[in-house]
Design a protein around this motif. Sequence first.
Motif, PDB file in Angstrom:
ATOM      1  N   HIS A  14      32.404  11.687  12.193  1.00 29.71           N
ATOM      2  CA  HIS A  14      32.310  11.880  10.738  1.00 29.71           C
ATOM      3  C   HIS A  14      30.929  12.382  10.340  1.00 29.71           C
ATOM      4  N   TYR A  15      29.891  11.676  10.781  1.00 29.04           N
ATOM      5  CA  TYR A  15      28.544  12.054  10.353  1.00 29.04           C
ATOM      6  C   TYR A  15      28.044  13.315  11.045  1.00 29.04           C
ATOM      7  N   ALA A  16      28.553  13.631  12.217  1.00 30.16           N
ATOM      8  CA  ALA A  16      28.228  14.921  12.845  1.00 30.16           C
ATOM      9  C   ALA A  16      28.817  16.054  12.005  1.00 30.16           C
ATOM     10  N   ALA A  17      30.025  15.855  11.490  1.00 31.49           N
ATOM     11  CA  ALA A  17      30.641  16.865  10.625  1.00 31.49           C
ATOM     12  C   ALA A  17      29.844  17.009   9.325  1.00 31.49           C
ATOM     13  N   VAL A  18      29.360  15.903   8.792  1.00 33.87           N
ATOM     14  CA  VAL A  18      28.525  15.951   7.585  1.00 33.87           C
ATOM     15  C   VAL A  18      27.247  16.739   7.878  1.00 33.87           C
ATOM     16  N   GLU A  19      26.627  16.456   9.022  1.00 33.44           N
ATOM     17  CA  GLU A  19      25.408  17.173   9.403  1.00 33.44           C
ATOM     18  C   GLU A  19      25.693  18.669   9.569  1.00 33.44           C
TER      19      GLU A  19
ATOM     20  N   ASP B 217      23.932  21.711   7.553  1.00 33.02           N
ATOM     21  CA  ASP B 217      23.335  22.869   8.212  1.00 33.02           C
ATOM     22  C   ASP B 217      23.927  24.165   7.670  1.00 33.02           C
ATOM     23  N   LYS B 218      25.235  24.184   7.502  1.00 31.86           N
ATOM     24  CA  LYS B 218      25.910  25.372   6.998  1.00 31.86           C
ATOM     25  C   LYS B 218      25.432  25.696   5.582  1.00 31.86           C
ATOM     26  N   LEU B 219      25.348  24.687   4.738  1.00 33.55           N
ATOM     27  CA  LEU B 219      24.879  24.908   3.369  1.00 33.55           C
ATOM     28  C   LEU B 219      23.418  25.358   3.359  1.00 33.55           C
TER      29      LEU B 219
ATOM     30  N   ASP C 171      20.886  12.264   9.570  1.00 32.86           N
ATOM     31  CA  ASP C 171      20.243  12.545   8.288  1.00 32.86           C
ATOM     32  C   ASP C 171      21.280  12.583   7.170  1.00 32.86           C
ATOM     33  N   SER C 172      22.129  11.563   7.137  1.00 36.16           N
ATOM     34  CA  SER C 172      23.230  11.516   6.173  1.00 36.16           C
ATOM     35  C   SER C 172      23.269  10.182   5.426  1.00 36.16           C
TER      36      SER C 172
ATOM     37  N   ARG D 108      21.910  28.895   1.758  1.00 41.20           N
ATOM     38  CA  ARG D 108      20.851  28.937   0.751  1.00 41.20           C
ATOM     39  C   ARG D 108      19.716  29.863   1.158  1.00 41.20           C
ATOM     40  N   VAL D 109      19.482  29.974   2.458  1.00 38.55           N
ATOM     41  CA  VAL D 109      18.376  30.799   2.969  1.00 38.55           C
ATOM     42  C   VAL D 109      18.696  32.267   2.768  1.00 38.55           C
TER      43      VAL D 109
END
Length: 81
Positions: free
Chosen positions: A64-69, A73-75, A40-41, A79-80
């Motif tokens: 790379h994209y796993a780190a982006v994901e 998730d962290k962000l 989802d990047s 926010r929650v």
Amino acid sequence: MNLEQLLQESPELYAAIVEEGIRLERERALAHLDTARWYDSLQEATEAIRTGEPAESDEALNHHYAAVEDEHDKLGRLRVR
């Protein structure tokens, strides 16, 4: 020899080189897009394509994209709260 000279002296070679460049660029762009879709990047993949970021290997792209994901998730968790 510059590109114009190559085109004039060997149009078949020039065309073959252009086609190879197109093939390689398509392969690079699709590697980013195909891998990023699973994470989802797509926004990050679009930027990577735009900036010319290489697609060195499937393993490197997955990392790379796993780190982006993970960052998404962290962000999302922040926010929650």
